[in-house]
Structure formats: C-alpha cells, structure tokens
Enzyme design. Sequence first.
Site, short mmCIF file in Angstrom:
data_model
loop_
_atom_site.label_atom_id
_atom_site.label_comp_id
_atom_site.label_asym_id
_atom_site.label_seq_id
_atom_site.Cartn_x
_atom_site.Cartn_y
_atom_site.Cartn_z
N GLY A 157 -22.14 33.00 -27.79
CA GLY A 157 -22.66 33.74 -26.64
C GLY A 157 -24.12 33.41 -26.40
CG ASP A 170 -20.73 23.33 -22.50
OD1 ASP A 170 -20.51 24.55 -22.63
OD2 ASP A 170 -21.50 22.87 -21.64
CE1 TYR A 195 -25.00 38.88 -25.26
CE2 TYR A 195 -25.40 41.23 -25.53
CZ TYR A 195 -25.02 40.01 -26.05
OH TYR A 195 -24.64 39.93 -27.38
NE ARG A 215 -24.57 23.97 -25.67
CZ ARG A 215 -25.32 24.25 -24.61
NH1 ARG A 215 -25.55 25.51 -24.27
NH2 ARG A 215 -25.86 23.28 -23.89
CE LYS A 264 -21.49 39.21 -26.25
NZ LYS A 264 -20.71 38.30 -27.11
NE ARG A 266 -28.41 29.71 -32.48
CZ ARG A 266 -28.76 30.73 -31.71
NH1 ARG A 266 -29.33 31.78 -32.26
NH2 ARG A 266 -28.55 30.70 -30.41
N GLY A 267 -26.75 32.77 -37.29
CA GLY A 267 -26.58 34.19 -37.01
C GLY A 267 -25.26 34.77 -37.47
CB ILE A 268 -23.15 37.36 -35.87
CG1 ILE A 268 -24.21 38.47 -35.85
CG2 ILE A 268 -21.76 37.96 -36.09
CD1 ILE A 268 -24.09 39.41 -34.67
#
Length: 248
Positions: free
Chosen positions: A91, A62, A154, A48, A158, A26-28
């Site tokens: 992440g 994982d 977070y 996952r 990063k 999903r997403g980026i």
Amino acid sequence: MTTTPASDSFAAGPSGRVVVVTGAARGIGRAIAERFVADGDRVATIYRGGDLPKGVEGYVADITDTAAVDAAFTAIEADLGPVEVLVANAGVTKDQLLMRMSDEDFESVVNVNLTGTFRCVRRASKGMIRARKGRIVLVGSIVGLSGGTGQVNYSSSKAALVGMARSISRELGARGITANVVAPGYVETDMTAALPENVREGYLKTIPAARFAATDEIASVVSFVASEAAGYVTGAVIPVDGGLGMGH
C-alpha cells in the site's frame, strides 16, 4: 516483470504452504513474511524492490499492472506450487487535506491499495477455487474504520477492503476459502519513527494501550487468520490497534 530469488531456501524440496505476501521488503509486510517463514511455509513476495528477509523469494512487479501481476503469480506457481495463502499488504499513502488533494493523489492511492489488491486477489483465487481451499488476508487500517484527517484517499481505499473481503466470503466461502481484514492501528515502523515527538505523543494519548504496536504483533494475528484454526472465521475485520478504534 522479473524474478529475483532472495535465497536458496527451497532447494531442499517443498514443505509447508505456498504463501504470497505483497510488499514484504519492509515494515508490516516484512514482519508478516518472516512469520510465515518461521511457521515453515514457502513464502514469496510480489514487490517493487529492496532487500528481502531470509527465506522469502522475490518477484518484482507493479500491482497497478494487471499483466505484471498475472505473470508474477504464474512464475510463483511454476517455482513453488499453487498459492494457498495470499496476504495483500502492499500500500501507499499520499496524505493531503481534502481541498488540496488532487485527482492524481486520490486515484493513485486507490489504484495501489484497492485496485492493486483486487488484481492480486483475483489472480490468487483461481488456484484456490480449483483446490477448494485458501486463505485471503487483506491488510487494512484502523483509519479505514474511523477516518483520518488528510487521508480521504487512504482511508477510502482501506474501508473498501471490508466490502471486498465480505463479498469474497459470500462468493467463495462454500469452496473452503476465507477472506478477512486485519486492521492495524499505529505501528512502530520507519515511517512512524520519523514523526516529530509531539506528534507521536499526541497519537499515544489516544491509544488505550499507551504504545504503538510492534510489527510482529500484526504478523501474529495475520498468521492466525491464515491458519487452519481460523477456518470458520471469514468476512471479519480484526483490529490490532491497542484499543484505538473501539466502537468503530
């Protein structure tokens, strides 16, 4: 660790590079994987679970488990060949104000975002060192440079990716391996779409481009950094944030 092929796209025989994108469901990460497929590469993901884009082979593991990561890479190499590009995208977030953040909130985010990335980079680099070539792209965040309220865990995870990429560059640069950080700002994803309208408007006021990024805008920068054309780019932090982080 189990493998779950998402398609039979490789049945016709190998072509392009072998690319691993973590967290491509999903997403980026999904947009990045789709871009590499469009570029003609053979793309696998360590993830996952969830539906994957067409042409992406899935290996469920994982990344907080070293043995699972090693097994996933071994399976990818057996199925597709040596890994030439790694995009460490997977992440998590557990936002909380500093005084309310528990040890578990902090440690679990760092274990995925930083230590999980390290596990993947360490394993992928073995084949790259033997081949004397490779591209490592770490997906960071603008808050890793500028900080974020409620994001001590977070943003710390990063920010640490910058030191990781630069250390890898110094250690492996002479072997034809580059390591860079792509640092997105606010991106149109399911997570940002769920934000209250007043919160979205507040964020937009801080972005010179006056809009959130599309996921494919992040993917296009990752594609370039992973390309032959970027062979002399290493140890760099490349913001894709509409100007939000200027000066950081």
